[in-house]
Design an enzyme around this catalytic site. Sequence first.
Site, PDB file in Angstrom:
ATOM      1  N   LYS A  22       0.848  -1.095   0.012  1.00 14.59           N
ATOM      2  CA  LYS A  22       0.098  -0.006   0.039  1.00 14.59           C
ATOM      3  C   LYS A  22       1.009   1.287  -0.035  1.00 14.59           C
ATOM      4  CE  LYS A  22      -3.791  -2.159   2.346  1.00 14.59           C
ATOM      5  NZ  LYS A  22      -4.775  -2.036   3.443  1.00 14.59           N
ATOM      6  N   TYR A  44     -12.377  -2.478  -3.265  1.00 11.81           N
ATOM      7  CA  TYR A  44     -12.891  -2.466  -2.075  1.00 11.81           C
ATOM      8  C   TYR A  44     -14.413  -2.494  -1.909  1.00 11.81           C
ATOM      9  CZ  TYR A  44      -8.134  -2.049   0.006  1.00 11.81           C
ATOM     10  OH  TYR A  44      -6.844  -2.277   0.561  1.00 11.81           O
ATOM     11  N   PHE A  80     -15.500   3.627   7.359  1.00  7.62           N
ATOM     12  CA  PHE A  80     -14.161   3.904   6.940  1.00  7.62           C
ATOM     13  C   PHE A  80     -13.997   3.972   5.464  1.00  7.62           C
ATOM     14  CE2 PHE A  80     -14.082  -0.526   8.072  1.00  7.62           C
ATOM     15  CZ  PHE A  80     -13.474  -1.262   7.147  1.00  7.62           C
ATOM     16  N   THR A  95      -5.185  -8.196  10.389  1.00  4.93           N
ATOM     17  CA  THR A  95      -5.426  -6.883   9.606  1.00  4.93           C
ATOM     18  C   THR A  95      -5.008  -5.711  10.465  1.00  4.93           C
ATOM     19  OG1 THR A  95      -7.217  -7.887   8.599  1.00  4.93           O
ATOM     20  CG2 THR A  95      -7.427  -5.352   8.592  1.00  4.93           C
ATOM     21  N   ASN A 103      -1.737  -0.151   7.107  1.00  7.17           N
ATOM     22  CA  ASN A 103      -1.478  -1.714   7.511  1.00  7.17           C
ATOM     23  C   ASN A 103      -0.371  -2.141   6.417  1.00  7.17           C
ATOM     24  OD1 ASN A 103      -3.288  -2.079   5.680  1.00  7.17           O
ATOM     25  ND2 ASN A 103      -4.355  -3.440   7.327  1.00  7.17           N
ATOM     26  N   HIS A 154      -1.858  -5.537   1.293  1.00  2.17           N
ATOM     27  CA  HIS A 154      -3.132  -6.199   1.077  1.00  2.17           C
ATOM     28  C   HIS A 154      -2.729  -7.527   0.629  1.00  2.17           C
ATOM     29  CE1 HIS A 154      -7.352  -6.818  -0.004  1.00  2.17           C
ATOM     30  NE2 HIS A 154      -6.771  -7.173  -1.289  1.00  2.17           N
ATOM     31  N   GLU A 162      -9.540 -10.199  -7.690  1.00  3.93           N
ATOM     32  CA  GLU A 162      -8.532  -9.082  -7.693  1.00  3.93           C
ATOM     33  C   GLU A 162      -7.235  -8.956  -8.812  1.00  3.93           C
ATOM     34  OE1 GLU A 162      -7.391  -9.213  -3.607  1.00  3.93           O
ATOM     35  OE2 GLU A 162      -9.574  -8.560  -2.968  1.00  3.93           O
TER      36      GLU A 162
HETATM   37  P1  CMP Z   1      -7.176  -4.626   3.591  1.00  2.00           P
HETATM   38  O1  CMP Z   1      -6.706  -6.183   3.880  1.00  2.00           O
HETATM   39  O2  CMP Z   1      -6.512  -3.973   2.460  1.00  2.00           O
HETATM   40  O3  CMP Z   1      -8.757  -4.571   3.348  1.00  2.00           O
HETATM   41  C1  CMP Z   1      -9.578  -3.689   3.954  1.00  2.00           C
HETATM   42  C2  CMP Z   1      -8.746  -2.572   4.702  1.00  2.00           C
HETATM   43  O4  CMP Z   1      -9.714  -1.856   5.232  1.00  2.00           O
HETATM   44  C3  CMP Z   1      -8.028  -3.197   5.418  1.00  2.00           C
HETATM   45  O5  CMP Z   1      -7.015  -3.776   4.851  1.00  2.00           O
HETATM   46  C4  CMP Z   1      -7.573  -2.101   6.444  1.00  2.00           C
HETATM   47  O6  CMP Z   1      -6.683  -1.044   6.135  1.00  2.00           O
HETATM   48  C5  CMP Z   1      -8.881  -1.202   6.255  1.00  2.00           C
HETATM   49  N1  CMP Z   1      -9.521  -1.136   7.639  1.00  2.00           N
HETATM   50  C6  CMP Z   1     -10.083  -2.274   7.999  1.00  2.00           C
HETATM   51  N2  CMP Z   1     -10.906  -1.651   9.271  1.00  2.00           N
HETATM   52  C7  CMP Z   1     -10.247  -0.167   9.294  1.00  2.00           C
HETATM   53  C8  CMP Z   1     -11.062   0.792  10.091  1.00  2.00           C
HETATM   54  N3  CMP Z   1     -11.596   0.550  11.190  1.00  2.00           N
HETATM   55  N4  CMP Z   1     -10.551   1.972   9.716  1.00  2.00           N
HETATM   56  C9  CMP Z   1      -9.962   2.161   8.792  1.00  2.00           C
HETATM   57  N5  CMP Z   1      -9.419   1.265   7.804  1.00  2.00           N
HETATM   58  C10 CMP Z   1      -9.913  -0.104   8.044  1.00  2.00           C
END
Ligand code: CMP
Length: 143
Positions: A9, A49, A57, A91, A112, A115, A126
Amino acid sequence: MEKTFLMVKPDGVQRELIGEILTRFEKKGFQLVGAKLMTISNELAEEHYGEHKERPFFGSLVDFITSGPVFAMVWQGENVISTARQMMGSTNPKDAAPATIRGDYGLTVGKNIIHGSDSPESAEREISLFFKEGELVEYSKLI
Ligand code: CMP
């Protein structure tokens, strides 16, 4: 051969973690079959997404993932979907075990680092969102 979609990311790219992440998956024994450095459009982010559309979010997730370059990849190997998820860690980096990517480098759930597809269906969807068929290489013809 099982394939998965992984993406460093914008925070991971900015923090110069592409090389470290590539090394982890290469050393594990997986094969890289596609890769591109790219900036995601709003349209692609919303599609990718889509399952989170109703979440509070969603807006910040789309803003973040389009905020800078990402490094999109396709990897292949036995059980690559679930093993890559284990190597990424939970996550939310605060729950991620040490020696996982998020455990070692992440702090917050929004930023984070990486992905990864969570199922064979997600991986297929994807991969085809980010890569055309001709953009993936084959190793089977190597002699
Ligand atoms: P990802 O695995 O890319 O899939 C969905 C993403 O949503 C996840 O990683 C997080 O980065 C993001 N995400 C999940 N929960 C939250 C949250 N409470 N606030 C912001 N981002 C979130």
